[in-house]
Design an enzyme around this catalytic site. Structure first.
Site: not given
Length: 711
Positions: A563, A649, A684
């Site tokens: 991320s 995501d 995600h």
């Protein structure tokens, strides 16, 4: 451009080539050329809801990338199977959480042998302890995650919240990986769901005290939590009442319940400002009460006891936070009275309030501790541990009128321990010690805390783990993990999966770089906006310090981050590619400039306080442009890179790693290979099933082993 790819099979087939389709635009008089903007589906909102809506040309390209990655990693197939088997062997498959009492019942989650998803359960509070093995005759399974997720490519439970009278359970789940949660209500007497369905929510739910309605957060068209709604049982979602609407697209809305149980709290916040409103749960048709109007850079959170509020805040220059109290009937900042004063360098991370005790979790120089305060006589004592590096967390329970807290302790060598702690007697009761079925000897490993000197002289903490019998002569490969954003602290806790690398001769290290809060709030401020490059140079300094200390050598380090930590990976790949044998960028935020210029994306407006707004600020534009990984790919040799993404995501969209990989391949002069793997059925967090996740971890570890010639 050639790809060396030591140990990889990338030479067996041609890498996919993304066609350049230049998109030109100007910002502050500077022309930006984006050759791969077409990889962003124009109908990306529809793709979040239905992955089949992805345009055919993009779908074909992503599938080709997945196929290429599989070929490149083909020789690791047996290794990956072995890794999965090892990691699964360390999991107690029928593991059960420690029951959390709430009046007549105690609630917990567990897994069944071979099960992918959790079971939400309860048992009478008066029953004996949960049996170590075999069925529990007093247990009721409220939600069977395996059954609910059967046949679905993705399934994840977000929350399961029981009503005050224990008759109903509001539970939410995501079936796409896009974090669009549907809330259902289960009748706990029959085990059946009511007809109520609440779609497109954040997954949060708070019951009104009478159990006839609940509040939730609705997502807007741009996937942002923007409204608090009240749903009355037995009515259609279209009839739900709006309690609160956030007018600023830069603020996210969340809901919770004070530990006292008296209030619903509605929080609107970004990364540096917050604002809270309270509503009496016994008067669900009442009005919200504003605690303190939002002020730029003022952060606070609230708990309640009697006629007062207890508030953790950074007000009045309390950079590392303090705790104040305020009268419930007039709680504004003018009436805040210091209770626990601010101490620079000692960050108060969390406030937990019980009927007779105030408990806070503090961190000083990357070491956490718990402080217990008796509210009757104001005396305090601490709960801490002697290891150099460890993780410590408070577990908030259901009950308020209790003098017992629960904490979880582990270190990089010590499996997780769950303790109940009596605040008055100071007695500790071990409720659970993590069991490693295949065996684990903590004495066979070493965990240490080192410090690296950053270019500006700051001392950057490093937590590391290795086998005790490892020769520290610089020959060992090393996996260096980093994050460094949003004030997130990386815990130095126990992770069974890591043993598969460490037992193969790896050193594992966490670089506690600026952008986190390991050394207080200033550590965070010194790693954001115009100071963001500190995060990258800190990470590189950690790598070089580990080399100097004899733990590893150049081209023996594999870097890993996800991320915002994936952005860190992209930045250090550009800045110091010679340092690394490989880089794993998991759902990497690498297209920073384009994302921060696109106000329609879910996270962009709330992220401006973190990175800056390049559309409005020339300085922010120049800063982001100077480090954005996608915009700084250069004609140089790069290490082997594995980029991972998720099609659905909503946080770091799939096209960010896809564009980055395309530009790397088209620009670099040597090195590699550059691999992209997009999970076409997840978002995600990757795969939701606990064993499916092991396949993804095994892929990362196999890549790391191949990158250093250990496969």
């Amino acid at each position: 451009m050639t790809e060396i790819g030591r140990g990889f099979d990338a030479h067996r087939t041609e890498a996919p080539v993304a066609e350049p389709r230049p998109r030109r635009f100007s910002v502050h008089g500077r022309e930006i050329v984006d050759d791969y903007a077409w990889l962003k589906a124009e109908n990306w909102q529809a793709v979040l809801k239905d992955p089949a809506a992805l345009p055919e040309d993009i779908a074909a390209y992503l599938k080709a990338e997945n196929a290429y990655a599989e070929v490149a990693l083909a020789s690791s197939a047996d290794l990956r199977k072995a890794l999965v088997s090892e990691m699964r062997g360390r999991i107690q498959e029928d593991e059960s959480g420690v029951p959390d009492p709430d009046g007549p019942y105690a609630y917990y989650t567990r897994h069944r042998e071979g099960g992918q998803h959790p079971l939400v359960c309860r048992r009478p509070s008066t029953s004996p302890n949960v049996p170590e093995s075999g069925p529990d005759p007093d247990e009721t399974i409220l939600i069977d995650g395996d059954r609910e997720g059967e046949g679905l490519p993705f399934f994840e439970i977000a929350a399961a919240v029981h009503s005050d009278d224990h008759r109903l359970l509001a539970w939410s789940a995501d079936t796409k990986g896009s974090e669009l949660y549907t809330i259902k209500v289960r009748d706990l007497a029959t085990g059946l769901d009511l007809e109520d369905r609440v779609e497109a929510t954040s997954g949060e739910a708070v019951w009104a005290a009478d159990g006839h309605s609940f509040w939730y957060v609705a997502l807007d068209a741009n996937h942002r939590p923007a409204k608090v709604m009240r749903h009355r049982l037995g009515t259609a979602q279209s009839a739900d009442e709006t309690l609160y609407t956030e007018p600023d697209a830069g603020y996210f809305v969340h809901i919770g319940r004070t530990q006292s149980g008296a209030f619903l709290d509605v929080t609107a916040s970004d990364h540096e400002t917050s604002e809270i409103r309270l509503l009496d749960r016994h008067a669900p048709s009442g009005s919200l009460r504003l605690v303190q109007p939002r002020e730029p850079l003022l952060i606070y959170d609230v708990e309640h006891r009697g006629d007062r509020l207890y508030i953790r805040t950074n007000a009045d220059g309390a950079e590392d936070f303090k705790i104040v109290t305020a009268p419930l009937d007039d709680p504004g900042r003018a009436n805040w009275t210091d209770l626990v004063p601010h101490r620079p360098g000692v960050m108060i991370r969390h406030l937990h309030l019980l009927a007779g005790h105030l408990i806070r979790l503090e961190v000083e120089n990357a070491r956490p501790r718990i402080i217990v305060r008796d509210l009757a006589d104001e005396s305090e004592h601490s709960v801490a541990f002697p290891e150099e590096a460890y993780a410590l967390g408070l577990r908030g329970g259901h009950e308020f009128d209790t003098a017992t807290i629960r904490f979880v302790y582990s270190s990089m060598t010590t499996p997780s321990e769950t303790w109940d702690y009596a605040c008055d007697s100071r007695d500790r009761t071990l409720r659970k010690r993590q069991h490693v079925p295949s065996g684990h000897d903590p004495a066979a490993y070493v965990t240490r805390r080192l410090f690296a000197t950053a270019p500006d002289g700051e001392q950057v903490p490093i937590s590391l783990l290795h086998r005790r019998d490892l020769a520290l002569d610089g020959s060992a490969p090393l996996l260096l993990y980093g994050y460094g954003s949003y004030g997130t602290m990386m815990p130095a806790g126990f992770r069974t999966n890591l043993l598969s690398l460490v037992d193969r001769g790896f050193v594992y290290a966490i670089a506690h770089v600026r952008g986190g809060t390991e050394k207080g709030w200033r550590w965070y401020l010194d790693g954001k906006r115009e100071k963001k490059p500190n995060t990258f140079t800190d990470f590189i300094a950690c790598g070089r310090a580990l080399i100097a200390a004899g733990y590893t050598a150049e081209k023996r380090i594999v870097a890993h981050g996800g991320s915002a930590g994936g952005m860190l990976m992209g930045a250090v790949a550009n800045l110091a590619p010679e340092l690394f044998a490989g880089i794993v960028a998991d759902v990497p935020f690498v297209d920073v400039l384009n994302t921060m210029l696109d106000a329609e994306l879910p996270l962009t407006p709330p992220e401006w306080p973190e990175w800056g707004n390049p559309a409005e600020s020339v300085a922010a534009f120049e800063t982001i442009l100077s480090y954005s990984p996608y915009d700084n790919v250069a004609a140089k040799d790069y290490p082997a890179i594995l980029a991972l993404g998720g099609l659905t995501d909503p946080r770091v969209t799939y096209w960010e790693p896809a564009k980055w990989v395309a530009r790397l391949r088209a620009t670099m002069t040597g090195g590699g290979p550059i691999l992209l793997r997009i999970n076409m059925e997840a978002g995600h967090g990757g795969a939701a099933g606990r064993f499916d996740r092991l396949e993804e971890v095994a892929l990362i570890y196999a890549f790391a082993l191949m990158a250093v010639g250990r496969a």
